[in-house]
Design a protein around this motif. Structure first.
Motif, PDB file in Angstrom:
ATOM      1  N   LEU A  71       0.570  34.216  35.426  1.00  0.00           N
ATOM      2  CA  LEU A  71       0.073  35.448  35.887  1.00  0.00           C
ATOM      3  C   LEU A  71      -1.263  35.898  35.496  1.00  0.00           C
ATOM      4  N   GLY A  72      -2.078  34.844  35.143  1.00  0.00           N
ATOM      5  CA  GLY A  72      -3.529  35.261  34.720  1.00  0.00           C
ATOM      6  C   GLY A  72      -3.625  35.924  33.809  1.00  0.00           C
ATOM      7  N   GLY A  73      -2.689  35.868  32.707  1.00  0.00           N
ATOM      8  CA  GLY A  73      -3.023  36.932  31.574  1.00  0.00           C
ATOM      9  C   GLY A  73      -2.568  38.150  31.677  1.00  0.00           C
ATOM     10  N   ILE A  74      -1.845  38.573  32.667  1.00  0.00           N
ATOM     11  CA  ILE A  74      -1.426  40.003  32.897  1.00  0.00           C
ATOM     12  C   ILE A  74      -0.223  40.188  32.263  1.00  0.00           C
ATOM     13  N   PRO A  75      -0.154  41.180  31.306  1.00  0.00           N
ATOM     14  CA  PRO A  75       1.179  41.255  30.721  1.00  0.00           C
ATOM     15  C   PRO A  75       2.287  42.033  31.445  1.00  0.00           C
ATOM     16  N   SER A  76       3.332  41.694  31.055  1.00  0.00           N
ATOM     17  CA  SER A  76       4.651  42.152  31.701  1.00  0.00           C
ATOM     18  C   SER A  76       4.710  43.661  31.304  1.00  0.00           C
ATOM     19  N   PRO A  77       5.148  44.707  32.056  1.00  0.00           N
ATOM     20  CA  PRO A  77       5.349  45.938  31.644  1.00  0.00           C
ATOM     21  C   PRO A  77       6.514  45.934  30.444  1.00  0.00           C
ATOM     22  N   ALA A  78       6.211  47.065  29.570  1.00  0.00           N
ATOM     23  CA  ALA A  78       7.447  47.089  28.459  1.00  0.00           C
ATOM     24  C   ALA A  78       8.558  47.360  29.058  1.00  0.00           C
ATOM     25  N   ALA A  79       9.573  46.892  28.443  1.00  0.00           N
ATOM     26  CA  ALA A  79      10.914  47.315  29.010  1.00  0.00           C
ATOM     27  C   ALA A  79      11.200  48.910  28.624  1.00  0.00           C
ATOM     28  N   PRO A  80      12.155  49.405  29.393  1.00  0.00           N
ATOM     29  CA  PRO A  80      12.354  50.791  29.179  1.00  0.00           C
ATOM     30  C   PRO A  80      13.120  51.110  27.849  1.00  0.00           C
ATOM     31  N   ALA A  81      13.098  52.185  27.103  1.00  0.00           N
ATOM     32  CA  ALA A  81      13.644  52.438  26.004  1.00  0.00           C
ATOM     33  C   ALA A  81      15.045  52.216  26.025  1.00  0.00           C
ATOM     34  N   TRP A  82      15.800  52.327  26.821  1.00  0.00           N
ATOM     35  CA  TRP A  82      17.249  52.280  26.953  1.00  0.00           C
ATOM     36  C   TRP A  82      17.614  50.959  27.010  1.00  0.00           C
ATOM     37  N   PHE A  83      16.805  49.946  27.529  1.00  0.00           N
ATOM     38  CA  PHE A  83      16.966  48.610  27.250  1.00  0.00           C
ATOM     39  C   PHE A  83      16.878  47.995  25.785  1.00  0.00           C
ATOM     40  N   HIS A  84      15.779  48.704  25.171  1.00  0.00           N
ATOM     41  CA  HIS A  84      15.565  48.314  23.769  1.00  0.00           C
ATOM     42  C   HIS A  84      16.748  48.829  23.065  1.00  0.00           C
ATOM     43  N   VAL A  85      17.332  49.700  23.219  1.00  0.00           N
ATOM     44  CA  VAL A  85      18.553  50.303  22.570  1.00  0.00           C
ATOM     45  C   VAL A  85      19.775  49.226  22.887  1.00  0.00           C
ATOM     46  N   ALA A  86      19.785  48.936  24.009  1.00  0.00           N
ATOM     47  CA  ALA A  86      21.125  48.096  24.288  1.00  0.00           C
ATOM     48  C   ALA A  86      20.715  46.848  23.612  1.00  0.00           C
ATOM     49  N   VAL A  87      19.502  46.193  23.550  1.00  0.00           N
ATOM     50  CA  VAL A  87      19.503  44.903  22.902  1.00  0.00           C
ATOM     51  C   VAL A  87      19.595  45.088  21.673  1.00  0.00           C
ATOM     52  N   ILE A  88      19.003  46.301  20.903  1.00  0.00           N
ATOM     53  CA  ILE A  88      19.267  46.091  19.436  1.00  0.00           C
ATOM     54  C   ILE A  88      20.727  46.438  19.125  1.00  0.00           C
ATOM     55  N   SER A  89      21.505  47.152  19.956  1.00  0.00           N
ATOM     56  CA  SER A  89      23.069  47.431  19.588  1.00  0.00           C
ATOM     57  C   SER A  89      23.636  46.140  19.736  1.00  0.00           C
ATOM     58  N   VAL A  90      23.469  45.156  20.688  1.00  0.00           N
ATOM     59  CA  VAL A  90      23.984  44.045  20.812  1.00  0.00           C
ATOM     60  C   VAL A  90      23.812  42.854  19.418  1.00  0.00           C
ATOM     61  N   THR A  91      22.302  43.064  19.242  1.00  0.00           N
ATOM     62  CA  THR A  91      21.863  42.250  17.977  1.00  0.00           C
ATOM     63  C   THR A  91      22.688  42.559  16.815  1.00  0.00           C
ATOM     64  N   ILE A  92      22.730  43.753  16.706  1.00  0.00           N
ATOM     65  CA  ILE A  92      23.762  44.224  15.656  1.00  0.00           C
ATOM     66  C   ILE A  92      25.263  43.926  15.605  1.00  0.00           C
ATOM     67  N   LEU A  93      25.573  44.040  16.878  1.00  0.00           N
ATOM     68  CA  LEU A  93      27.076  43.275  16.943  1.00  0.00           C
ATOM     69  C   LEU A  93      27.104  41.925  16.774  1.00  0.00           C
ATOM     70  N   VAL A  94      26.185  41.010  17.227  1.00  0.00           N
ATOM     71  CA  VAL A  94      26.418  39.761  16.878  1.00  0.00           C
ATOM     72  C   VAL A  94      26.152  39.461  15.451  1.00  0.00           C
ATOM     73  N   VAL A  95      25.213  40.220  14.758  1.00  0.00           N
ATOM     74  CA  VAL A  95      25.173  39.708  13.448  1.00  0.00           C
ATOM     75  C   VAL A  95      26.393  40.163  12.741  1.00  0.00           C
ATOM     76  N   ALA A  96      26.915  41.059  12.882  1.00  0.00           N
ATOM     77  CA  ALA A  96      28.414  41.855  12.228  1.00  0.00           C
ATOM     78  C   ALA A  96      29.315  40.421  12.450  1.00  0.00           C
ATOM     79  N   LEU A  97      29.341  40.287  13.798  1.00  0.00           N
ATOM     80  CA  LEU A  97      30.398  39.104  14.145  1.00  0.00           C
ATOM     81  C   LEU A  97      30.156  37.787  13.548  1.00  0.00           C
ATOM     82  N   SER A  98      28.861  37.350  13.486  1.00  0.00           N
ATOM     83  CA  SER A  98      28.497  35.881  12.941  1.00  0.00           C
ATOM     84  C   SER A  98      28.973  35.778  11.299  1.00  0.00           C
TER      85      SER A  98
END
Length: 490
Positions: free
Chosen positions: A284-311
């Motif tokens: 992409l010639g060094g063009i950064p991708s747009p940041a993911a929306p806040a709700w997606f960050h929340v979803a990823v953080i939530s699933v990470t906590i879930l996986v860590v707990a179940l691990s």
């Protein structure tokens, strides 16, 4: 909210997405072609009967609402179509919620199949595909960069697959510690491929190198996935190479390819030539991708906590002296434990199924049924099957280990041969009774070994076999009766 973007892992995400798409496609095609004769309404282990015995929370599946063979085929082919959209990159170009929904539907559909698959879906790579497929829901789409926690969760999955397999070998068969297991493994593995014969005949010192390489790949390299770059990429590349070695030397369905897919999470864009990114359409010639929306960050953080707990469950299992080889700790197969070949057989036995249209006497004309993948005719070169999965053939390998592996399905299988069941016969390579079904069938146990170089040259046979005994005495039908009813012993 802090930006968790990992812009240096576009190639890793590309490989994971396309790889999982291909493997989902294979898995759904396998279900479309094999589920009905094995597990359908008139299958060897009927899913409707199983569904009546279990609750949704023990075996989550949409088939609790209703099961029919037609619905199963709709589910399987729908999953195949969605998987193809992933492979083609169509789903990734959709809005982020729709991309996530595509991955979720794939996961839910395959979950529904696996959880009613009973013995025929009791393989570790089923739960591995489900766990990887669940994480893929949170990979994002083409408009946003992947997030760090998801990349790390894929690495954690690759770590558990490899490290769990290494531990179970270290604790298991003494031949692993003596570095001698590979002297037998290529010959006694469940389904050899065209190269297995040649690997079996490698010099003994090279078999020891194979065993050492196995321990390095499974007990040392996984830790490298969590080290800074370029070490993580080097560890991932080496793990992928060892998995490709297994791909070349045997048929393990999609296990090795799926391990390659999740291990690619360790590869950073920065260690690759720019031509690789351009070839994949990621330059992409060094063009950064747009940041993911806040709700997606929340979803990823939530699933990470879930996986860590179940691990905690697989971590305790890996630390235990009674380590389970492949096990799930929740009904949705979110975080699992893995392992393979803690014990290696020294001799190979095969169950050969035969039929006759005469009386079951010693001089009867017994003709063998040939399977698509498992050894049968000694002159037939072991075929290349993986990543396709021949479920019936794999379970036939388990039968000589203990008849308990065939409880519930093997005698009904023999009955279907007596009835000339077309659906079951399509799962086989050769039906020796094309005109009408046999009057009797039997199963015999043979000892198989790979031939030597001289034997192969002189006879053209890849295997040498000797009769070891009877496995099931001749069975016949007093009359042609509906599928699923019992035959009678002759």
């Amino acid at each position: 909210m802090p930006d968790l973007s990992a812009p240096d892992y576009d190639v890793a995400r590309f490989l994971i997405e396309r790889g999982l798409g291909v493997l989902y496609l294979v898995a759904f095609v396998v279900a479309a072609r094999q589920f009905t004769p094995l597990l359908g309404e008139h299958g060897l282990e009927p899913a409707p009967r199983f569904l009546r015995r279990v609750s949704f929370w023990r075996a989550p599946s949409i088939f609790h609402l209703r099961y029919s063979d037609r619905l199963l085929r709709v589910v399987a082919w729908s999953g195949a179509v969605l998987a193809a959209l992933i492979v083609l990159g169509v789903a990734q170009r959709a809005p982020l919620p729709l991309t996530m929904l595509t991955w979720f539907v794939l996961w839910a559909l395959y979950q529904s199949i696996v959880n009613v698959g009973q013995t025929f879906y009791g393989f570790g790579w089923e739960t591995l595909l489900l766990e990887a497929g669940f994480l893929a829901i949170f990979l994002g789409n083409a408009e946003v960069a992947p997030l760090w926690p998801v990349i790390l969760l894929f690495r954690w999955l690759a770590f558990r697959v490899e490290f769990g397999a290494g531990l179970i070998k270290l604790r298991g068969d003494p031949c692993w510690r003596k570095l001698t297991c590979m002297e037998w493994h290529h010959e006694t593995q469940p389904m050899p491929n065209p190269m297995s014969w040649f690997f079996h005949h490698l010099p003994r010192p090279l078999h020891r190198v194979e065993a050492v390489g196995n321990f390095v790949a499974q007990l040392a390299l996984p830790f490298g996935l969590f080290l800074p770059q370029p070490i993580a990429s080097i560890a991932a590349f080496l793990m992928i190479v060892t998995q490709l070695y297994l791909v070349v030397s045997g048929n393990y369905a999609w296990l090795n390819w799926l391990t390659i897919v999740v291990a690619s999470a360790g590869i950073a864009d920065s260690v690759l030539p720019s031509g690789v990114l351009n070839a994949l359409g990621l330059g992409l010639g060094g063009i950064p991708s747009p940041a993911a929306p806040a709700w997606f960050h929340v979803a990823v953080i939530s699933v990470t906590i879930l996986v860590v707990a179940l691990s905690s469950f697989p971590v305790r299992n890996m630390a235990s002296r009674r380590q389970a080889m492949n096990a799930s700790f929740d009904p949705f197969h979110l975080v699992n434990t893995y392992g393979a070949f803690g014990t290696v057989g020294r001799t190979r036995y095969e169950v050969i199924v035969e039929g006759t249209d005469g009386e079951p006497s010693t001089d009867a004309d017994w003709r063998a049924y040939e399977f698509k993948g498992k050894p049968g005719d000694p002159r037939r070169m072991p075929p290349q099957v993986a990543p396709y999965h021949l479920r019936l053939d794999w379970l036939m390998w388990f039968l000589p280990l203990s008849p308990i592996y065939g409880e519930g399905w093997f005698v009904p299988f023999l009955g279907r041969l007596l009835q000339g069941d077309p659906a079951i016969l399509r799962l086989l390579r050769h039906n020796p009774f094309p005109e009408r079904p046999p009057r009797y069938v039997r199963a015999r146990l043979f000892h198989y070994r790979f031939t030597s170089w001289r034997e192969l040259r002189d006879t053209g046979a890849w295997w040498d076999r000797t009769l070891a005994g009877e496995f099931v005495d001749p069975i016949g039908l007093a009359e042609r009766i509906p599928a699923g009813q019992e035959g009678e012993r002759a």
